[in-house]
Design a protein around this motif. Structure first.
Motif, PDB file in Angstrom:
ATOM      1  N   ASP A   1       0.832  -1.208   0.000  1.00  0.00           N
ATOM      2  CA  ASP A   1       0.000   0.000   0.000  1.00  0.00           C
ATOM      3  C   ASP A   1       0.864   1.254   0.000  1.00  0.00           C
ATOM      4  O   ASP A   1       0.551   2.239  -0.699  1.00  0.00           O
ATOM      5  N   ARG A   2       1.921   1.239   0.783  1.00  0.00           N
ATOM      6  CA  ARG A   2       2.829   2.392   0.801  1.00  0.00           C
ATOM      7  C   ARG A   2       3.498   2.575  -0.565  1.00  0.00           C
ATOM      8  O   ARG A   2       3.655   3.702  -1.055  1.00  0.00           O
ATOM      9  N   GLU A   3       3.881   1.454  -1.188  1.00  0.00           N
ATOM     10  CA  GLU A   3       4.532   1.520  -2.491  1.00  0.00           C
ATOM     11  C   GLU A   3       3.547   1.999  -3.563  1.00  0.00           C
ATOM     12  O   GLU A   3       3.902   2.798  -4.445  1.00  0.00           O
ATOM     13  N   VAL A   4       2.305   1.530  -3.474  1.00  0.00           N
ATOM     14  CA  VAL A   4       1.272   1.988  -4.419  1.00  0.00           C
ATOM     15  C   VAL A   4       1.039   3.482  -4.261  1.00  0.00           C
ATOM     16  O   VAL A   4       0.946   4.223  -5.260  1.00  0.00           O
TER      17      VAL A   4
ATOM     18  N   LYS B   1       1.622   8.866  -6.387  1.00  0.00           N
ATOM     19  CA  LYS B   1       2.063  10.242  -6.179  1.00  0.00           C
ATOM     20  C   LYS B   1       3.049  10.666  -7.265  1.00  0.00           C
ATOM     21  O   LYS B   1       2.987  11.794  -7.794  1.00  0.00           O
ATOM     22  N   GLU B   2       3.931   9.750  -7.627  1.00  0.00           N
ATOM     23  CA  GLU B   2       4.914  10.064  -8.667  1.00  0.00           C
ATOM     24  C   GLU B   2       4.226  10.212 -10.032  1.00  0.00           C
ATOM     25  O   GLU B   2       4.586  11.101 -10.821  1.00  0.00           O
TER      26      GLU B   2
ATOM     27  N   MET C   1      -0.347  -3.503  -8.136  1.00  0.00           N
ATOM     28  CA  MET C   1      -1.747  -3.805  -7.833  1.00  0.00           C
ATOM     29  C   MET C   1      -2.032  -5.299  -7.971  1.00  0.00           C
ATOM     30  O   MET C   1      -2.787  -5.878  -7.190  1.00  0.00           O
ATOM     31  N   GLU C   2      -1.417  -5.920  -8.979  1.00  0.00           N
ATOM     32  CA  GLU C   2      -1.604  -7.363  -9.168  1.00  0.00           C
ATOM     33  C   GLU C   2      -0.980  -8.144  -8.019  1.00  0.00           C
ATOM     34  O   GLU C   2      -1.555  -9.121  -7.520  1.00  0.00           O
ATOM     35  N   ARG C   3       0.207  -7.695  -7.598  1.00  0.00           N
ATOM     36  CA  ARG C   3       0.856  -8.340  -6.449  1.00  0.00           C
ATOM     37  C   ARG C   3       0.005  -8.180  -5.200  1.00  0.00           C
ATOM     38  O   ARG C   3      -0.163  -9.114  -4.410  1.00  0.00           O
TER      39      ARG C   3
ATOM     40  N   VAL D   1       6.005   3.891 -17.987  1.00  0.00           N
ATOM     41  CA  VAL D   1       6.769   2.979 -17.117  1.00  0.00           C
ATOM     42  C   VAL D   1       6.154   2.938 -15.717  1.00  0.00           C
ATOM     43  O   VAL D   1       5.971   1.860 -15.118  1.00  0.00           O
ATOM     44  N   LEU D   2       5.818   4.128 -15.188  1.00  0.00           N
ATOM     45  CA  LEU D   2       5.241   4.197 -13.836  1.00  0.00           C
ATOM     46  C   LEU D   2       3.898   3.490 -13.769  1.00  0.00           C
ATOM     47  O   LEU D   2       3.587   2.805 -12.780  1.00  0.00           O
ATOM     48  N   GLU D   3       3.089   3.645 -14.781  1.00  0.00           N
ATOM     49  CA  GLU D   3       1.773   3.001 -14.790  1.00  0.00           C
ATOM     50  C   GLU D   3       1.901   1.483 -14.896  1.00  0.00           C
ATOM     51  O   GLU D   3       1.127   0.746 -14.281  1.00  0.00           O
TER      52      GLU D   3
END
Length: 245
Positions: free
Chosen positions: A62-65, A70-71, A121-123, A112-114
Motif C-alpha cells: 500500500d505504501r509503495e502503491v 504520487k509520482e 496492484m496485481e501483487r 513505465v510508472l503506470e
C-alpha cells in the motif's frame, strides 16, 4: 498389628474409593484433549503469525502503491504544465523544442510508472487472496481449538463430579477407622499405589501374585484380627470366605 475383621473389610471399600479417585486423577492428567489443545494452540499461533506477515506485506505494498501514484500525479502535472505552455504560444523556438522533448520523456516515464503500478496492484491482489485464505485457515484452527477446550471442560466437569462424590464416600469410610491401621494403609498406598486388597483364591488382589503354600499356611493360622500384609507388594490383605484359606 491388630484390627477387627469388620474394620479390615472396610479397607476394601476405602481401596475401591481410592482406586476410583486415582483413575479420575489419571484421566485428568492424560485426557487426549490436552494434547489436542496444545497442537491446536500451536496451529492457531502459526496461522496468526501468517496473517500478521501477510498484513505486513499488504501495508508495504500500500505504501509503495501510494508512492507510485504520487509520482504518476507529479508527472501528469508536469505534462499538463508543459502542454499549457505550448498551447499558449508564448515560447520561443528553442524552448518549444525543449518542451516537446520533455513531453516525450514524460510520456515514456508515465508509461513505465503506470506499468509498475499495475504490477504492484496485481501483487497486492495476490497477497490479499493469500490473506483471505489465511483467515479461513485461522478460523478453522480457532474452531478446532474451541472444540477441544469445550470437550476438555466437559471432561473436567465430569471428573470433578466423580472426585467430589468419591471424596464424600471416603470421608464416610474413614469415620471411626483406627488411626494406626489407616497410617499403614496410607503408607502402603503411597509406596505401591494400593493400600489394601482382597485375598481371593490365594491370590493378592493388589499385585495379582498367587501366594505360595508356606505363606498361605501362615495366614491361615493367623488370628482373624491380625493385620496381614502381602510379602510381595506390602498391601494389607483382607481375608474373607473368598480367600481360599
Amino acid at each position: 498389628m491388630k484390627a477387627d475383621p469388620a474394620v479390615q473389610r472396610r479397607l476394601l471399600d476405602l481401596a475401591e474409593v481410592d482406586a476410583e479417585l486415582s483413575r479420575a486423577q489419571h484421566r485428568r492428567r492424560t485426557m487426549p484433549e490436552l494434547a489436542e489443545i496444545t497442537e491446536a494452540e500451536k496451529a492457531v499461533q502459526t496461522r496468526r503469525d501468517a496473517q500478521v506477515a501477510i498484513q505486513t506485506q499488504l501495508d508495504d505494498l500500500d505504501r509503495e502503491v501510494a508512492r507510485q501514484e504520487k509520482e504518476i500525479d507529479a508527472v501528469r502535472a508536469r505534462e499538463e504544465r508543459d502542454r499549457a505552455l505550448l498551447a499558449g504560444g508564448t515560447v520561443g523556438a528553442k524552448q518549444l523544442t525543449d518542451l516537446e522533448h520533455e513531453l516525450a520523456t514524460l510520456e515514456r516515464r508515465q508509461g513505465v510508472l503506470e506499468d509498475d503500478l499495475l504490477e504492484l496492484m496485481e501483487r497486492r491482489e495476490a497477497v490479499e487472496m493469500d490473506g483471505k485464505h489465511a483467515g479461513v485457515e485461522l478460523a478453522r484452527a480457532e474452531e478446532k481449538l474451541a472444540d477441544g477446550v469445550r470437550r476438555r471442560d466437559e471432561n473436567l466437569t465430569d471428573i470433578g463430579t466423580i472426585e467430589a462424590r468419591r471424596a464424600e464416600d471416603r470421608t464416610k469410610v474413614l469415620s471411626g477407622m483406627p488411626a494406626d491401621l489407616l497410617a499403614v494403609y496410607e503408607r502402603r498406598r503411597t509406596q505401591k499405589g494400593i493400600g489394601a486388597a482382597l485375598l481371593r483364591a490365594r491370590r493378592c488382589g493388589a499385585c495379582r501374585i498367587e501366594l505360595d503354600s508356606r505363606e498361605i499356611s501362615r495366614i491361615r493360622e493367623a488370628p482373624a484380627d491380625d493385620v496381614i500384609e502381602c510379602e510381595e507388594c506390602g498391601a494389607i490383605l483382607v481375608r474373607t470366605p473368598e480367600s481360599g484359606l
